[in-house]
Design an enzyme around this catalytic site. Structure first.
Site, PDB file in Angstrom:
ATOM      1  N   ASP A   1      18.751  -4.024  27.721  1.00  0.00           N
ATOM      2  CA  ASP A   1      19.925  -4.440  26.965  1.00  0.00           C
ATOM      3  C   ASP A   1      20.966  -5.115  27.849  1.00  0.00           C
ATOM      4  OD1 ASP A   1      19.037  -3.425  24.457  1.00  0.00           O
ATOM      5  OD2 ASP A   1      19.427  -1.414  25.187  1.00  0.00           O
TER       6      ASP A   1
ATOM      7  N   LYS B   1      20.967  -8.629  19.919  1.00  0.00           N
ATOM      8  CA  LYS B   1      22.047  -7.663  20.174  1.00  0.00           C
ATOM      9  C   LYS B   1      23.273  -8.378  20.749  1.00  0.00           C
ATOM     10  CE  LYS B   1      19.082  -3.648  20.652  1.00  0.00           C
ATOM     11  NZ  LYS B   1      18.416  -2.709  21.537  1.00  0.00           N
TER      12      LYS B   1
ATOM     13  N   ASP C   1      22.412   1.815  20.461  1.00  0.00           N
ATOM     14  CA  ASP C   1      20.967   1.766  20.371  1.00  0.00           C
ATOM     15  C   ASP C   1      20.569   3.029  19.623  1.00  0.00           C
ATOM     16  OD1 ASP C   1      19.232  -0.089  21.218  1.00  0.00           O
ATOM     17  OD2 ASP C   1      18.938   0.691  23.230  1.00  0.00           O
TER      18      ASP C   1
ATOM     19  N   THR D   1      17.031   4.703  19.443  1.00  0.00           N
ATOM     20  CA  THR D   1      16.040   5.578  20.079  1.00  0.00           C
ATOM     21  C   THR D   1      16.537   6.145  21.393  1.00  0.00           C
ATOM     22  OG1 THR D   1      14.341   4.235  19.064  1.00  0.00           O
ATOM     23  CG2 THR D   1      13.634   5.716  20.819  1.00  0.00           C
TER      24      THR D   1
ATOM     25  N   ASP E   1      19.993   0.900  27.221  1.00  0.00           N
ATOM     26  CA  ASP E   1      19.291   1.566  28.324  1.00  0.00           C
ATOM     27  C   ASP E   1      19.588   0.919  29.673  1.00  0.00           C
ATOM     28  OD1 ASP E   1      17.855  -0.737  28.408  1.00  0.00           O
ATOM     29  OD2 ASP E   1      15.931   0.142  27.865  1.00  0.00           O
TER      30      ASP E   1
ATOM     31  N   GLY F   1      15.485  -1.784  16.503  1.00  0.00           N
ATOM     32  CA  GLY F   1      14.318  -2.617  16.224  1.00  0.00           C
ATOM     33  C   GLY F   1      13.473  -2.020  15.112  1.00  0.00           C
TER      34      GLY F   1
END
Length: 700
Positions: free
Chosen positions: A591, A568, A392, A394, A587, A541
């Site tokens: 996810d 994903k 991921d 962020t 997270d 994203g």
């Protein structure tokens, strides 16, 4: 939880789709706690009881060892075989009976743990190490007793006593090693203070930790440990969370920030509103998870158990075979018996039984100290196979700390301040980094946030609500493309920016650009992955331009931009179909499907929501270097297991034939006492090798 386009809908959608799973997990967790005893307050229940029981067993073995050792000295001194060997003679009247009396105490008192273990194994129908030791000492004792009362032959009471003394010493050292491995867990247990300062109006009362309730307000003085998880309602301070997260630097905490029970307060007084106590606290969940992981058997552990069982059968077969062969060859029964006893002693799979569990105990506890919480042992061991790592962006590769860099209006009717004000109404309840960045800017500019009505998440694209009679949408570039709305040419001035668009009454009114700084640790972690031949990919994203900029800056092997949560899973499947062994980092909540699909699911930045995670491994911090540490430590753990298995079985492969007497013609025969020394030495080497694992994890 990647970009603005799904920062709110994911939270809502996921809670619907995975609520039953999370609820089920929490119920399971409470059941586990219930089984384990009382976990309320700072009492860790069965963990502590198990710890005390282990200490008592160590004390028992220690006492039996010293008593046996004291009795072994006169047994050795008065043994005719020893006297003959050293060339002296000192026989008391009734010498054989004195030896018999002393050896009887040694056999029944010193040998009791092994005899008890033998019956336990027989009842289970699973002969193992205790069966071997018991047979060896029983054969030695009853044969020697028979020689005292008329059977022709020489006793070997001296071998019986030295064997029991050495076996007790080996067990004592082994148990101390296992206890040492679980000390990290006990450190976690001891982190909670015994009392808390509860604030009641103008008074402060000291109460036991177990009396603390949710929503109580407590006072935490400088230098004190925080008694429970909670939210700061007054004050700010730096807190040391290193024992919980592995992060060595004290973390600044202000009003409304969460604090974790067990962390150490810095130089300011804090008032904290209690959120979780007892078994629901983060620390207790960590302790529970570590305990469960230490108990969970992995593929490697099952392999060692099977090997130990087969070794027992082989040793029994070779033992009786040795007795038969030496008798057939015409050797005296006492000699054949001695060879059999030695085989039984040598073959004891003690080192094998210890080889894996000790590594498991150490790796799980040390990992917890470094902010790596292992829930699935097999996934942890298999982390060495990872060939592709899907990140991921962020909050993992980047700091996740968005700051507003630009606000632009494309409609004269709306000022930049008005665009910010209206969009803030939609963002105030979200914890997504972009929403937090917008609210932070609103507060800095002293703008009053209006109240939204009819709030709604636009699946995978953003959020909408009515504000001051206007329909306001804050959306992603994907939404604009779907609605055939032209994206302004100057919307992306900096490739590293993330841009969200504000629509008022269906018309594009403006946009807000935010930037998220790349973590300095990311580049270092990616170098480690590359060095270990692991492909590093990013799924975000964010828009293509931002994703490409981050990917190029970090030297990634590839990236996927404008990805929705369900996509994903597809990316993970696609990589697996190409033959990759995939680790997914996310997270842990939004996810969840991708984490479950990946070969190894790694939840990052999970904070205090430990119980709700669906990942195999949880990283308390969001630092990508922790993932590098995890993979390297997983490899080191696996290597230690293999080394221990090779040593424990390889030793037997060499020692058993020597004990059986294959080199008799060369004049070399391995005696029972020497066999016992080597067997214990094998156990000690395996224990020391497991302890060396502690050096293998990257301390921050």
């Amino acid at each position: 939880m990647e970009n603005h386009e799904h920062h709110n809908h994911e939270e809502m959608d996921h809670s619907k789709m995975d609520h039953s799973k999370m609820k089920h997990k929490k119920e399971d967790h409470s059941k586990m706690n219930h089984k384990g005893g009382d976990h309320s307050g700072h009492n860790p229940g069965h963990g502590q009881m198990g710890h005390d029981h282990h200490k008592m067993m160590i004390a028992d073995f220690r006492k039996r060892f010293w008593v046996t050792l004291v009795l072994t000295i006169p047994i050795l001194f008065f043994s005719p075989m020893i006297q003959e060997f050293f060339g002296y003679e000192f026989l008391l009247p009734g010498n054989p009976y004195i030896l018999f009396a002393l050896s009887t105490i040694v056999y029944f008192y010193g040998g009791w743990p092994f005899l008890k273990g033998f019956w336990s194994e027989v009842k289970k129908g699973a002969p193992g190490m205790m069966t071997l030791i018991s047979m060896a000492i029983s054969v030695a004792y009853f044969y020697s007793t028979a020689t005292v009362f008329g059977l022709r032959g020489e006793d070997f009471f001296w071998e019986l006593s030295t064997l029991i003394a050495i076996m007790l010493l080996g067990h004592w050292i082994e148990m101390k090693s296992v206890l040492g491995a679980s000390k990290a867990l006990q450190l976690l247990v001891s982190m909670m203070p015994a009392e808390a300062h509860r604030v009641k109006g103008d008074t402060i009362e000291d109460i036991p930790l177990e009396d603390l309730l949710k929503d109580d307000v407590i006072l935490v003085k400088p230098g004190e440990k925080v008694p429970a998880d909670g939210i700061i309602v007054d004050g700010s301070s730096y807190l040391n969370e290193s024992m919980l997260t592995g992060e060595s630097k004290p973390v600044k905490k202000d009003e409304n920030d969460k604090v974790i029970g067990g962390s150490v307060n810095g130089n300011s007084t804090l008032k904290v509103k209690v959120e979780h106590t007892g078994k629901d606290s983060f620390l207790n969940k960590v302790i529970k998870m570590v305990e469960e992981a230490q108990k969970t058997k992995s593929k490697m552990q099952n392999l060692s158990d099977r090997a130990a069982k087969w070794l027992t059968y082989i040793a029994l077969a070779i033992g009786f075979g040795t007795l038969a062969v030496w008798l057939i060859l015409g050797f005296p029964f006492v000699y054949a018996l001695e060879r059999m006893v030695t085989v039984m002693v040598i073959a004891c799979p003690h080192a094998l039984g210890l080889a894996i569990p000790l590594v498991v105990a150490i790796s799980t506890a040390v990992s917890a100290q470094n902010g790596l919480l292992i829930r699935n042992r097999t996934a942890f061991e298999e982390s060495r196979k990872i060939s592709a790592l899907l990140f991921d962006k962020t909050g993992t590769l980047t700091k996740g700390d968005f700051g507003v860099t630009r606000i632009e209006s494309v409609k004269e009717a709306y000022s930049t301040e008005e665009i910010l004000r209206l969009s803030s109404a939609l963002e105030q309840s979200s914890e997504h980094p972009i929403a937090v960045g917008i609210i932070k800017r609103v507060k800095e500019d002293n703008i009053t946030i209006p109240k939204p009505e009819n709030f709604n998440a636009i699946t995978g694209k953003g959020v909408e609500a009515n504000v001051d009679g206007k329909q306001v949408k804050v959306v992603s570039p994907g939404y604009l493309r779907d609605e055939k709305i032209t994206i302004p040419e100057d919307a992306y001035s900096d490739a590293a920016e993330t841009v969200v668009f504000v629509l008022i009454d269906g018309q594009l009114a403006g946009y807000i650009a935010l930037a998220d700084e790349i973590r300095p640790e990311s580049a270092e972690a990616i170098k480690i992955f590359k060095k270990n031949n692991i492909k590093v990919l990013m799924a975000t994203g964010d828009n293509e331009k931002t994703a490409k900029a981050v990917s190029e800056k970090l030297g990634l092997d590839g990236y996927y931009a404008e990805v929705l949560p369900h996509q994903k899973v597809e990316i993970v499947e696609e990589l697996q179909n190409k033959g990759e062994f995939v680790a997914m980092t996310g997270d842990g909540v939004n996810d969840a499907p991708a984490l479950a699909k990946a070969d190894v699911g790694i939840a990052v930045g999970s904070g205090t929501d430990v119980a709700a995670e669906t990942a195999d491994i949880i990283l308390v911090n969001s630092n990508p270097q922790d993932i590098a540490n995890l993979i390297l430590f997983g490899k080191a753990t696996y290597n230690k297991m293999i080394q221990n298995l090779i040593w424990a079985t390889g030793y037997n492969v060499v020692a058993i034939p020597l004990a059986a007497g294959v080199l008799y013609s060369s004049g070399f025969v391995l005696g029972p006492a020497v066999g016992a020394v080597f067997m214990s030495l094998s156990t000690i080497i395996v224990a020391i090798n497991a302890q060396l694992l502690k050096r293998k994890i990257g301390k921050k």
